[in-house]
Design a protein around this motif. Structure first.
Motif, PDB file in Angstrom:
ATOM      1  N   MET A 247       0.819  -1.206   0.000  1.00  0.00           N
ATOM      2  CA  MET A 247       0.000   0.000   0.000  1.00  0.00           C
ATOM      3  C   MET A 247       0.860   1.266   0.000  1.00  0.00           C
ATOM      4  N   TRP A 248       2.072   1.171   0.552  1.00  0.00           N
ATOM      5  CA  TRP A 248       2.921   2.357   0.649  1.00  0.00           C
ATOM      6  C   TRP A 248       3.309   2.882  -0.734  1.00  0.00           C
ATOM      7  N   LEU A 249       3.333   1.978  -1.744  1.00  0.00           N
ATOM      8  CA  LEU A 249       3.671   2.421  -3.088  1.00  0.00           C
ATOM      9  C   LEU A 249       2.632   3.397  -3.621  1.00  0.00           C
ATOM     10  N   PHE A 250       1.378   3.195  -3.217  1.00  0.00           N
ATOM     11  CA  PHE A 250       0.310   4.069  -3.687  1.00  0.00           C
ATOM     12  C   PHE A 250       0.291   5.391  -2.915  1.00  0.00           C
ATOM     13  N   SER A 251       0.658   5.335  -1.647  1.00  0.00           N
ATOM     14  CA  SER A 251       0.586   6.537  -0.812  1.00  0.00           C
ATOM     15  C   SER A 251       1.827   7.421  -0.945  1.00  0.00           C
ATOM     16  N   ARG A 252       2.927   6.839  -1.433  1.00  0.00           N
ATOM     17  CA  ARG A 252       4.158   7.616  -1.572  1.00  0.00           C
ATOM     18  C   ARG A 252       4.017   8.658  -2.672  1.00  0.00           C
ATOM     19  N   LYS A 253       4.307   9.910  -2.359  1.00  0.00           N
ATOM     20  CA  LYS A 253       4.183  10.990  -3.331  1.00  0.00           C
ATOM     21  C   LYS A 253       5.390  11.011  -4.267  1.00  0.00           C
ATOM     22  N   GLY A 254       5.121  11.269  -5.547  1.00  0.00           N
ATOM     23  CA  GLY A 254       6.176  11.365  -6.535  1.00  0.00           C
ATOM     24  C   GLY A 254       6.665  12.786  -6.669  1.00  0.00           C
ATOM     25  N   SER A 255       7.456  13.035  -7.712  1.00  0.00           N
ATOM     26  CA  SER A 255       8.029  14.366  -7.911  1.00  0.00           C
ATOM     27  C   SER A 255       6.954  15.412  -8.194  1.00  0.00           C
ATOM     28  N   SER A 256       5.787  14.966  -8.662  1.00  0.00           N
ATOM     29  CA  SER A 256       4.692  15.894  -8.941  1.00  0.00           C
ATOM     30  C   SER A 256       4.021  16.397  -7.672  1.00  0.00           C
ATOM     31  N   GLY A 257       4.275  15.703  -6.557  1.00  0.00           N
ATOM     32  CA  GLY A 257       3.607  16.052  -5.311  1.00  0.00           C
ATOM     33  C   GLY A 257       2.333  15.260  -5.087  1.00  0.00           C
ATOM     34  N   PHE A 258       2.004  14.365  -6.027  1.00  0.00           N
ATOM     35  CA  PHE A 258       0.803  13.555  -5.913  1.00  0.00           C
ATOM     36  C   PHE A 258       1.160  12.084  -5.773  1.00  0.00           C
ATOM     37  N   SER A 259       0.203  11.309  -5.293  1.00  0.00           N
ATOM     38  CA  SER A 259       0.405   9.868  -5.117  1.00  0.00           C
ATOM     39  C   SER A 259      -0.718   9.108  -5.811  1.00  0.00           C
ATOM     40  N   GLY A 260      -0.678   7.780  -5.683  1.00  0.00           N
ATOM     41  CA  GLY A 260      -1.718   6.946  -6.260  1.00  0.00           C
ATOM     42  C   GLY A 260      -3.072   7.159  -5.618  1.00  0.00           C
ATOM     43  N   TYR A 261      -3.101   7.829  -4.484  1.00  0.00           N
ATOM     44  CA  TYR A 261      -4.360   8.106  -3.804  1.00  0.00           C
ATOM     45  C   TYR A 261      -4.895   9.503  -4.111  1.00  0.00           C
ATOM     46  N   SER A 262      -4.138  10.284  -4.869  1.00  0.00           N
ATOM     47  CA  SER A 262      -4.593  11.630  -5.223  1.00  0.00           C
ATOM     48  C   SER A 262      -5.794  11.538  -6.145  1.00  0.00           C
ATOM     49  N   THR A 263      -6.767  12.401  -5.937  1.00  0.00           N
ATOM     50  CA  THR A 263      -7.961  12.406  -6.782  1.00  0.00           C
ATOM     51  C   THR A 263      -7.772  13.337  -7.975  1.00  0.00           C
ATOM     52  N   ALA A 264      -8.634  13.172  -8.978  1.00  0.00           N
ATOM     53  CA  ALA A 264      -8.573  14.038 -10.158  1.00  0.00           C
ATOM     54  C   ALA A 264      -8.825  15.492  -9.780  1.00  0.00           C
ATOM     55  N   GLU A 265      -9.706  15.712  -8.819  1.00  0.00           N
ATOM     56  CA  GLU A 265      -9.979  17.082  -8.368  1.00  0.00           C
ATOM     57  C   GLU A 265      -8.741  17.705  -7.733  1.00  0.00           C
ATOM     58  N   GLU A 266      -8.003  16.908  -6.953  1.00  0.00           N
ATOM     59  CA  GLU A 266      -6.791  17.431  -6.311  1.00  0.00           C
ATOM     60  C   GLU A 266      -5.720  17.769  -7.351  1.00  0.00           C
ATOM     61  N   VAL A 267      -5.552  16.881  -8.330  1.00  0.00           N
ATOM     62  CA  VAL A 267      -4.503  17.073  -9.338  1.00  0.00           C
ATOM     63  C   VAL A 267      -4.783  18.288 -10.208  1.00  0.00           C
ATOM     64  N   THR A 268      -6.071  18.580 -10.458  1.00  0.00           N
ATOM     65  CA  THR A 268      -6.437  19.684 -11.355  1.00  0.00           C
ATOM     66  C   THR A 268      -6.809  20.963 -10.617  1.00  0.00           C
ATOM     67  N   GLN A 269      -6.523  21.027  -9.332  1.00  0.00           N
ATOM     68  CA  GLN A 269      -6.961  22.134  -8.493  1.00  0.00           C
ATOM     69  C   GLN A 269      -6.594  23.502  -9.058  1.00  0.00           C
ATOM     70  N   GLU A 270      -5.409  23.627  -9.635  1.00  0.00           N
ATOM     71  CA  GLU A 270      -4.933  24.924 -10.111  1.00  0.00           C
ATOM     72  C   GLU A 270      -5.211  25.163 -11.593  1.00  0.00           C
ATOM     73  N   ILE A 271      -5.908  24.241 -12.225  1.00  0.00           N
ATOM     74  CA  ILE A 271      -6.127  24.349 -13.671  1.00  0.00           C
ATOM     75  C   ILE A 271      -7.394  25.129 -13.990  1.00  0.00           C
ATOM     76  N   ILE A 272      -7.287  26.050 -14.928  1.00  0.00           N
ATOM     77  CA  ILE A 272      -8.440  26.798 -15.434  1.00  0.00           C
ATOM     78  C   ILE A 272      -8.635  26.383 -16.891  1.00  0.00           C
ATOM     79  N   GLY A 273      -9.731  25.678 -17.158  1.00  0.00           N
ATOM     80  CA  GLY A 273      -9.942  25.118 -18.484  1.00  0.00           C
ATOM     81  C   GLY A 273     -10.891  25.898 -19.364  1.00  0.00           C
ATOM     82  N   ASN A 274     -11.265  27.077 -18.951  1.00  0.00           N
ATOM     83  CA  ASN A 274     -12.178  27.888 -19.752  1.00  0.00           C
ATOM     84  C   ASN A 274     -11.619  28.116 -21.150  1.00  0.00           C
ATOM     85  N   GLY A 275     -12.461  27.922 -22.157  1.00  0.00           N
ATOM     86  CA  GLY A 275     -12.028  28.125 -23.529  1.00  0.00           C
ATOM     87  C   GLY A 275     -11.502  26.877 -24.200  1.00  0.00           C
ATOM     88  N   LEU A 276     -11.340  25.792 -23.422  1.00  0.00           N
ATOM     89  CA  LEU A 276     -10.858  24.535 -23.987  1.00  0.00           C
ATOM     90  C   LEU A 276     -12.032  23.613 -24.318  1.00  0.00           C
TER      91      LEU A 276
END
Length: 249
Positions: free
Chosen positions: A1-30
């Motif tokens: 389980m630790w492989l999923f919880s360990r954060k990578g260089s992106s700052g996210f792990s296998g348990y990160s949600t799509a909402e968390e990963v895209t938190q800073e993204i503004i997709g208006n116009g796409l």
């Protein structure tokens, strides 16, 4: 389980949600096309893109299911801009019809997410006489991508924003048939193995993305192409294998 919880260089792990990963993204116009957007990973991808302001085109086989999913998304995300268009990836005629209608719509196309797929089905042929997993998972997406590529190139040029093509593959691509892709036996039921055939189609997804990425870079086009392993998630793709459903859960 630790492989999923360990954060990578992106700052996210296998348990990160799509909402968390895209938190800073503004997709208006796409504008994004997501295949297989009525359930599982496709539905969540469509939902989060809509949440971030992206105009989402749900490319789906079941339009009734799409209407239900769209209604829920629009209820939960009042600002969501979502449309549904019919697409049966196992039928090359359906793929051509979808691409023609989309190209005629005048809409831009920034993101193409080739997500839809089937897994480990009994041996069956598509309407075009092609082994069903290879037809649905690879050939349908391959043709769709080619038919939409000029629209993506034009959008990238006009908007000055990099386009993205994503093939949702699987680590199962490493476990295709011993010879890799059985080009001479795609439609041969002899020696058919449902999981190896799935792996074969996923290997084709990876090779498609690799070659497309090379050509786009060589041509100086501002579009990236990648294949991704989405992890093991308990979705309807496991419906032909109850054992996998239990493992994924």
């Amino acid at each position: 389980m630790w492989l999923f919880s360990r954060k990578g260089s992106s700052g996210f792990s296998g348990y990160s949600t799509a909402e968390e990963v895209t938190q800073e993204i503004i997709g208006n116009g796409l504008t994004a096309i997501v295949t297989g957007a009525t359930s599982g990973i496709g539905a969540e991808t469509a939902r989060v893109l809509a949440l971030r302001g992206v105009h989402v085109i749900m490319a789906v086989r079941n339009m009734a299911a799409a209407r239900d999913v769209k209604e829920v998304m629009e209820r939960d995300i009042p600002s969501a801009k979502i449309d549904a268009m019919e697409l049966d990836l196992s039928s090359m005629a359906s793929v051509r019809k979808f691409a023609s209608e989309f190209n005629s719509s005048g809409l831009p196309l920034n993101l193409l997410i080739n997500n839809a797929g089937i897994m480990a089905t009994p041996f069956m042929l598509s309407k075009d006489g092609i082994e069903l997993q290879f037809a649905t998972n690879h050939l349908g997406h391959f043709l769709l991508t080619n038919l939409l590529l000029e629209r993506m190139k034009r959008t990238a040029l006009d908007s000055n924003r990099e386009g993205r093509i994503i093939n949702v593959s699987s680590r199962r691509h490493q476990l295709s048939y011993p010879e890799g892709i059985r080009f001479g036996k795609i439609n041969d039921p002899t020696g058919y193995h449902s999981l190896s055939a799935y792996g074969q189609s996923k290997l084709a997804n990876v090779l498609h993305a690799n070659e497309l990425a090379r050509r786009l870079k060589e041509d100086g086009v501002e579009i990236t192409a990648n294949s991704v392993h989405p992890g093991v998630v308990d979705t309807d793709i496991f419906r032909h294998h109850s054992l996998f459903r239990g493992t994924a859960s």
